[in-house]
Scaffold this motif. Structure first.
Motif, PDB file in Angstrom:
ATOM      1  N   GLU A 156       6.138   9.805 -40.337  1.00 30.98           N
ATOM      2  CA  GLU A 156       6.461  11.231 -40.281  1.00 30.98           C
ATOM      3  C   GLU A 156       6.662  11.786 -41.680  1.00 30.98           C
ATOM      4  OE1 GLU A 156       8.719  10.985 -35.936  1.00 30.98           O
ATOM      5  OE2 GLU A 156       9.875  11.070 -37.798  1.00 30.98           O
ATOM      6  N   LEU A 159       3.281  12.056 -43.420  1.00 27.69           N
ATOM      7  CA  LEU A 159       2.512  13.165 -42.865  1.00 27.69           C
ATOM      8  C   LEU A 159       3.035  14.495 -43.404  1.00 27.69           C
ATOM      9  CD1 LEU A 159       0.374  14.202 -40.878  1.00 27.69           C
ATOM     10  CD2 LEU A 159       2.108  14.057 -39.064  1.00 27.69           C
ATOM     11  N   LEU A 176      -6.092  13.239 -42.804  1.00 25.07           N
ATOM     12  CA  LEU A 176      -4.730  12.743 -42.633  1.00 25.07           C
ATOM     13  C   LEU A 176      -4.720  11.252 -42.313  1.00 25.07           C
ATOM     14  CD1 LEU A 176      -3.270  15.788 -40.683  1.00 25.07           C
ATOM     15  CD2 LEU A 176      -2.675  15.081 -43.006  1.00 25.07           C
ATOM     16  N   VAL A 180      -2.647   9.188 -44.973  1.00 27.38           N
ATOM     17  CA  VAL A 180      -1.319   8.771 -44.498  1.00 27.38           C
ATOM     18  C   VAL A 180      -1.357   7.357 -43.926  1.00 27.38           C
ATOM     19  CG1 VAL A 180       0.590   9.307 -42.937  1.00 27.38           C
ATOM     20  CG2 VAL A 180      -0.670  11.167 -44.054  1.00 27.38           C
ATOM     21  N   VAL A 192      -2.864  11.002 -34.904  1.00 30.32           N
ATOM     22  CA  VAL A 192      -2.417  12.148 -35.699  1.00 30.32           C
ATOM     23  C   VAL A 192      -1.713  13.159 -34.810  1.00 30.32           C
ATOM     24  CG1 VAL A 192      -3.122  14.054 -37.180  1.00 30.32           C
ATOM     25  CG2 VAL A 192      -4.212  11.819 -37.422  1.00 30.32           C
ATOM     26  N   GLN A 195       1.727  11.968 -33.805  1.00 38.84           N
ATOM     27  CA  GLN A 195       2.697  12.005 -34.895  1.00 38.84           C
ATOM     28  C   GLN A 195       3.089  13.430 -35.250  1.00 38.84           C
ATOM     29  OE1 GLN A 195       5.154   9.632 -36.482  1.00 38.84           O
ATOM     30  NE2 GLN A 195       3.267   8.615 -35.896  1.00 38.84           N
ATOM     31  N   VAL A 196       2.129  14.354 -35.168  1.00 34.78           N
ATOM     32  CA  VAL A 196       2.436  15.761 -35.426  1.00 34.78           C
ATOM     33  C   VAL A 196       3.429  16.282 -34.385  1.00 34.78           C
ATOM     34  CG1 VAL A 196       1.498  18.109 -35.416  1.00 34.78           C
ATOM     35  CG2 VAL A 196       0.323  16.303 -36.680  1.00 34.78           C
TER      36      VAL A 196
END
Length: 224
Positions: A156, A159, A176, A180, A192, A195-196
């Motif tokens: 996190e 990111l 990303l 990352v 992604v 995690q977002v």
């Protein structure tokens, strides 16, 4: 860089601070070990310049506590003496480098930049990142929103830092994943997006607005 000087010699600290400011650094000065620890907790710095002999608790103890609390920012220790035993004590406590006072500010600047390179960071990565009310300190591996600390996992944090470096611009999922996660391919699972979602949840706790914009077919952008 944003630097913290922890030094009880007010005259020496004032002179060093002025010279470092002239070298385009933002510099804060405190005079005791406890004040130094409190400053690192309350604010974000790219490096600490730490005197060895301090009132209340000495520099080695300050360095040891910083490392125990997980702070990764470079620590350059200063001493008026330079005895080998004193140097060893400071370095074993967690300091990255050690110089004997008075050392010219230009050398201190060069040593701090060398410490950043030794970590595998670029100077840009060591600098504090800001996007709107979000502040990120790669050196401390910490982030804040509106002054409140964010409890982020490693991914996190990575990111958020990458989005902040390019705030105001869209980053694709492939970008990303490469920057990352370090993959040179886009995995089948949508790591992604997942995690977002968790990052968004933490950024909007307390009812604050969502700073991440999604553009279908393009990617994600952090509002600058």
């Amino acid at each position: 860089m944003k630097l913290l000087i922890v030094e009880d010699d007010e005259d020496y600290a004032a002179g060093l601070q002025a010279e470092l400011v002239a070298l385009d650094h933002e510099v804060t000065h405190v005079a005791t070990g406890p004040a130094g620890l409190m400053a690192v907790e309350r604010d974000e710095f790219d490096a600490v310049i730490l005197d060895c002999m301090l009132p209340q608790i000495n520099g080695a103890t300050v360095a040891r506590r910083l490392r125990a609390d997980g702070h990764r920012l470079p620590v350059l220790m200063l001493s008026a003496l330079g005895r080998s035993a004193e140097k060893v004590d400071g370095l074993e406590a967690g300091a990255d480098d050690y110089v004997v006072k008075p050392t010219p500010a230009i050398e201190i600047d060069a040593r701090l930049r060398a410490l950043i390179r030794a970590r595998g960071w670029t100077e840009r990565e060591a600098e504090t990142l800001r996007a709107g009310d979000i502040v990120i300190s790669p050196g401390q591996h910490r982030a804040w929103r509106a002054g409140a600390a964010l409890d982020l996992t490693r991914l996190e944090f990575g990111l958020l830092a990458e989005l902040a470096r390019h705030a105001g611009s869209y980053l694709t999922r492939a970008m990303l994943v490469e920057r990352v996660w370090g993959y040179d391919f886009e995995p089948a699972t949508n790591i992604v997006d997942a995690q977002v979602r968790t990052l968004r949840r933490k950024l909007t706790e307390g009812g604050t607005s969502d700073p991440i914009v999604t553009k279908r077919g393009v990617g994600y952008m952090l509002v600058a």
